[in-house]
Design a protein around this motif. Sequence first.
Motif, PDB file in Angstrom:
ATOM      1  N   VAL A  68      14.096   1.514   8.965  1.00 38.97           N
ATOM      2  CA  VAL A  68      14.132   1.949   7.569  1.00 38.97           C
ATOM      3  C   VAL A  68      14.782   3.330   7.497  1.00 38.97           C
ATOM      4  O   VAL A  68      14.325   4.279   8.134  1.00 38.97           O
ATOM      5  CB  VAL A  68      12.719   2.001   6.951  1.00 38.97           C
ATOM      6  CG1 VAL A  68      12.778   2.596   5.536  1.00 38.97           C
ATOM      7  CG2 VAL A  68      12.103   0.617   6.914  1.00 38.97           C
ATOM      8  N   LYS A  69      15.848   3.431   6.744  1.00 34.68           N
ATOM      9  CA  LYS A  69      16.543   4.703   6.563  1.00 34.68           C
ATOM     10  C   LYS A  69      16.188   5.244   5.186  1.00 34.68           C
ATOM     11  O   LYS A  69      16.660   4.760   4.170  1.00 34.68           O
ATOM     12  CB  LYS A  69      18.047   4.509   6.704  1.00 34.68           C
ATOM     13  CG  LYS A  69      18.468   4.061   8.097  1.00 34.68           C
ATOM     14  CD  LYS A  69      19.971   3.884   8.216  1.00 34.68           C
ATOM     15  CE  LYS A  69      20.361   3.446   9.620  1.00 34.68           C
ATOM     16  NZ  LYS A  69      21.831   3.241   9.751  1.00 34.68           N
ATOM     17  N   GLY A  70      15.347   6.229   5.175  1.00 33.31           N
ATOM     18  CA  GLY A  70      14.868   6.777   3.915  1.00 33.31           C
ATOM     19  C   GLY A  70      13.379   7.012   3.989  1.00 33.31           C
ATOM     20  O   GLY A  70      12.732   6.791   5.023  1.00 33.31           O
ATOM     21  N   ALA A  71      12.816   7.454   2.894  1.00 38.57           N
ATOM     22  CA  ALA A  71      11.402   7.796   2.858  1.00 38.57           C
ATOM     23  C   ALA A  71      10.535   6.546   2.762  1.00 38.57           C
ATOM     24  O   ALA A  71      10.962   5.496   2.265  1.00 38.57           O
ATOM     25  CB  ALA A  71      11.120   8.720   1.676  1.00 38.57           C
ATOM     26  N   ILE A  72       9.303   6.682   3.235  1.00 34.70           N
ATOM     27  CA  ILE A  72       8.340   5.572   3.251  1.00 34.70           C
ATOM     28  C   ILE A  72       6.989   6.093   2.768  1.00 34.70           C
ATOM     29  O   ILE A  72       6.593   7.214   3.102  1.00 34.70           O
ATOM     30  CB  ILE A  72       8.181   5.006   4.675  1.00 34.70           C
ATOM     31  CG1 ILE A  72       9.512   4.440   5.195  1.00 34.70           C
ATOM     32  CG2 ILE A  72       7.093   3.929   4.725  1.00 34.70           C
ATOM     33  CD1 ILE A  72       9.536   4.198   6.687  1.00 34.70           C
ATOM     34  N   ILE A  73       6.279   5.288   1.977  1.00 33.98           N
ATOM     35  CA  ILE A  73       4.901   5.574   1.601  1.00 33.98           C
ATOM     36  C   ILE A  73       4.028   4.428   2.098  1.00 33.98           C
ATOM     37  O   ILE A  73       4.349   3.254   1.857  1.00 33.98           O
ATOM     38  CB  ILE A  73       4.713   5.723   0.081  1.00 33.98           C
ATOM     39  CG1 ILE A  73       5.643   6.803  -0.489  1.00 33.98           C
ATOM     40  CG2 ILE A  73       3.262   6.076  -0.249  1.00 33.98           C
ATOM     41  CD1 ILE A  73       5.599   6.914  -2.005  1.00 33.98           C
ATOM     42  N   VAL A  74       2.958   4.759   2.797  1.00 32.59           N
ATOM     43  CA  VAL A  74       1.982   3.761   3.248  1.00 32.59           C
ATOM     44  C   VAL A  74       0.661   4.079   2.570  1.00 32.59           C
ATOM     45  O   VAL A  74       0.107   5.162   2.756  1.00 32.59           O
ATOM     46  CB  VAL A  74       1.803   3.784   4.778  1.00 32.59           C
ATOM     47  CG1 VAL A  74       0.732   2.783   5.202  1.00 32.59           C
ATOM     48  CG2 VAL A  74       3.125   3.474   5.480  1.00 32.59           C
ATOM     49  N   TYR A  75       0.172   3.145   1.765  1.00 33.08           N
ATOM     50  CA  TYR A  75      -1.077   3.357   1.026  1.00 33.08           C
ATOM     51  C   TYR A  75      -2.252   2.717   1.756  1.00 33.08           C
ATOM     52  O   TYR A  75      -2.200   1.541   2.123  1.00 33.08           O
ATOM     53  CB  TYR A  75      -0.983   2.781  -0.383  1.00 33.08           C
ATOM     54  CG  TYR A  75      -0.266   3.694  -1.355  1.00 33.08           C
ATOM     55  CD1 TYR A  75      -0.880   4.845  -1.839  1.00 33.08           C
ATOM     56  CD2 TYR A  75       1.026   3.406  -1.789  1.00 33.08           C
ATOM     57  CE1 TYR A  75      -0.235   5.685  -2.733  1.00 33.08           C
ATOM     58  CE2 TYR A  75       1.688   4.237  -2.692  1.00 33.08           C
ATOM     59  CZ  TYR A  75       1.046   5.371  -3.148  1.00 33.08           C
ATOM     60  OH  TYR A  75       1.695   6.200  -4.027  1.00 33.08           O
ATOM     61  N   GLU A  76      -3.288   3.506   1.944  1.00 31.69           N
ATOM     62  CA  GLU A  76      -4.565   3.043   2.466  1.00 31.69           C
ATOM     63  C   GLU A  76      -5.617   3.163   1.357  1.00 31.69           C
ATOM     64  O   GLU A  76      -5.460   3.950   0.423  1.00 31.69           O
ATOM     65  CB  GLU A  76      -4.997   3.867   3.679  1.00 31.69           C
ATOM     66  CG  GLU A  76      -4.380   3.410   4.990  1.00 31.69           C
ATOM     67  CD  GLU A  76      -5.040   2.158   5.540  1.00 31.69           C
ATOM     68  OE1 GLU A  76      -6.131   1.804   5.065  1.00 31.69           O
ATOM     69  OE2 GLU A  76      -4.456   1.535   6.446  1.00 31.69           O
ATOM     70  N   ALA A  77      -6.714   2.419   1.480  1.00 25.82           N
ATOM     71  CA  ALA A  77      -7.740   2.428   0.440  1.00 25.82           C
ATOM     72  C   ALA A  77      -8.731   3.579   0.595  1.00 25.82           C
ATOM     73  O   ALA A  77      -9.318   4.031  -0.389  1.00 25.82           O
ATOM     74  CB  ALA A  77      -8.495   1.104   0.417  1.00 25.82           C
ATOM     75  N   ARG A 139      12.480   3.997   0.372  1.00 28.41           N
ATOM     76  CA  ARG A 139      13.015   2.668   0.644  1.00 28.41           C
ATOM     77  C   ARG A 139      11.929   1.628   0.858  1.00 28.41           C
ATOM     78  O   ARG A 139      12.173   0.429   0.756  1.00 28.41           O
ATOM     79  CB  ARG A 139      13.922   2.705   1.895  1.00 28.41           C
ATOM     80  CG  ARG A 139      15.109   3.657   1.769  1.00 28.41           C
ATOM     81  CD  ARG A 139      16.353   2.962   1.193  1.00 28.41           C
ATOM     82  NE  ARG A 139      16.216   2.559  -0.193  1.00 28.41           N
ATOM     83  CZ  ARG A 139      16.472   3.364  -1.232  1.00 28.41           C
ATOM     84  NH1 ARG A 139      16.842   4.604  -1.043  1.00 28.41           N
ATOM     85  NH2 ARG A 139      16.363   2.921  -2.463  1.00 28.41           N
ATOM     86  N   LEU A 140      10.726   2.074   1.196  1.00 27.20           N
ATOM     87  CA  LEU A 140       9.641   1.125   1.449  1.00 27.20           C
ATOM     88  C   LEU A 140       8.316   1.717   0.993  1.00 27.20           C
ATOM     89  O   LEU A 140       7.995   2.860   1.326  1.00 27.20           O
ATOM     90  CB  LEU A 140       9.558   0.792   2.940  1.00 27.20           C
ATOM     91  CG  LEU A 140       8.338  -0.018   3.415  1.00 27.20           C
ATOM     92  CD1 LEU A 140       8.323  -1.401   2.774  1.00 27.20           C
ATOM     93  CD2 LEU A 140       8.315  -0.126   4.935  1.00 27.20           C
ATOM     94  N   VAL A 141       7.579   0.940   0.219  1.00 29.53           N
ATOM     95  CA  VAL A 141       6.175   1.242  -0.075  1.00 29.53           C
ATOM     96  C   VAL A 141       5.360   0.121   0.540  1.00 29.53           C
ATOM     97  O   VAL A 141       5.520  -1.052   0.177  1.00 29.53           O
ATOM     98  CB  VAL A 141       5.897   1.331  -1.584  1.00 29.53           C
ATOM     99  CG1 VAL A 141       4.396   1.462  -1.840  1.00 29.53           C
ATOM    100  CG2 VAL A 141       6.630   2.513  -2.202  1.00 29.53           C
ATOM    101  N   ALA A 142       4.507   0.471   1.501  1.00 24.56           N
ATOM    102  CA  ALA A 142       3.668  -0.518   2.185  1.00 24.56           C
ATOM    103  C   ALA A 142       2.211  -0.264   1.857  1.00 24.56           C
ATOM    104  O   ALA A 142       1.762   0.885   1.861  1.00 24.56           O
ATOM    105  CB  ALA A 142       3.891  -0.455   3.698  1.00 24.56           C
ATOM    106  N   HIS A 143       1.487  -1.320   1.561  1.00 25.87           N
ATOM    107  CA  HIS A 143       0.042  -1.239   1.350  1.00 25.87           C
ATOM    108  C   HIS A 143      -0.655  -1.880   2.552  1.00 25.87           C
ATOM    109  O   HIS A 143      -0.551  -3.092   2.758  1.00 25.87           O
ATOM    110  CB  HIS A 143      -0.372  -1.963   0.078  1.00 25.87           C
ATOM    111  CG  HIS A 143      -0.055  -1.217  -1.181  1.00 25.87           C
ATOM    112  ND1 HIS A 143       1.192  -1.243  -1.767  1.00 25.87           N
ATOM    113  CD2 HIS A 143      -0.832  -0.414  -1.956  1.00 25.87           C
ATOM    114  CE1 HIS A 143       1.173  -0.506  -2.864  1.00 25.87           C
ATOM    115  NE2 HIS A 143      -0.040   0.013  -3.001  1.00 25.87           N
TER     116      HIS A 143
END
Length: 240
Positions: A68-77, A139-143
């Motif tokens: 992944v080229k770019g910023a990423i957000i990973v959401y946790e609960a 580029r990616l938002v992952a939950h």
Amino acid sequence: NIAQMFPEIPLAAFTATATPRVVKDICRQLGLDHPTIVKASFERTNITIGVHRVVDPHPGLVRELQGVKGAIIVYEASREGVEIRAAKLERAGFTCSAYHGGMSKSMREVMQRRWMRKKTQIMVATNAFGMGIDRPDVRLVAHTGMPDSIESYYQEAGRAGRDGRPAQAILFDSPDGRKTRESLIEKGTWKARRRALRLYRPFIRWVDRSMCRRWGLLGYFGELAPAQCNRCDHCQARPE
């Protein structure tokens, strides 16, 4: 209500993601008589939406993050989940910031600043992170943790691809993820639990149903959409 208290002052109300029912409720509570409603489409055509059913999100998450080229957000609960996930990703060779409500304000500002200035690629966070965040190159938002509602999910997923370029939103649906969200719901008062379940159950139905992801989301917000979008895990898996 406010409209009756200040009848001579024009009144406007704003919300990011509201169903038709919520819009009516806002109008009722504010005493808005025949208001002009301006509504943009919820459609984000540049975001590919996917739900991955897994036992452990981590291996699949690492695979998705690679390249992944770019910023990423990973959401946790949960706050604990944020700390654990960030540590695991650091050990896997990624650069991470972590953000949750249990941190001091100064620490949250440091973490946000590092991510916004591209010192780290990945922000691992609870839903405390998001308001006012407008980095265009996500580029990616992952939950890896389950959101508490469709509204929350779509707001968070919508932080991907704000520059209009292709982006992904991936939800990792795991047994532990569901248990964590359900335990958070159970910690509330009876009234809070009832309200939380009323929001959470439609989200779980959306996750579980075999249907076009985008069609289900847009329909929830009262917007018509084709039954097949070709930009979600369900549609892409269908035979031609």
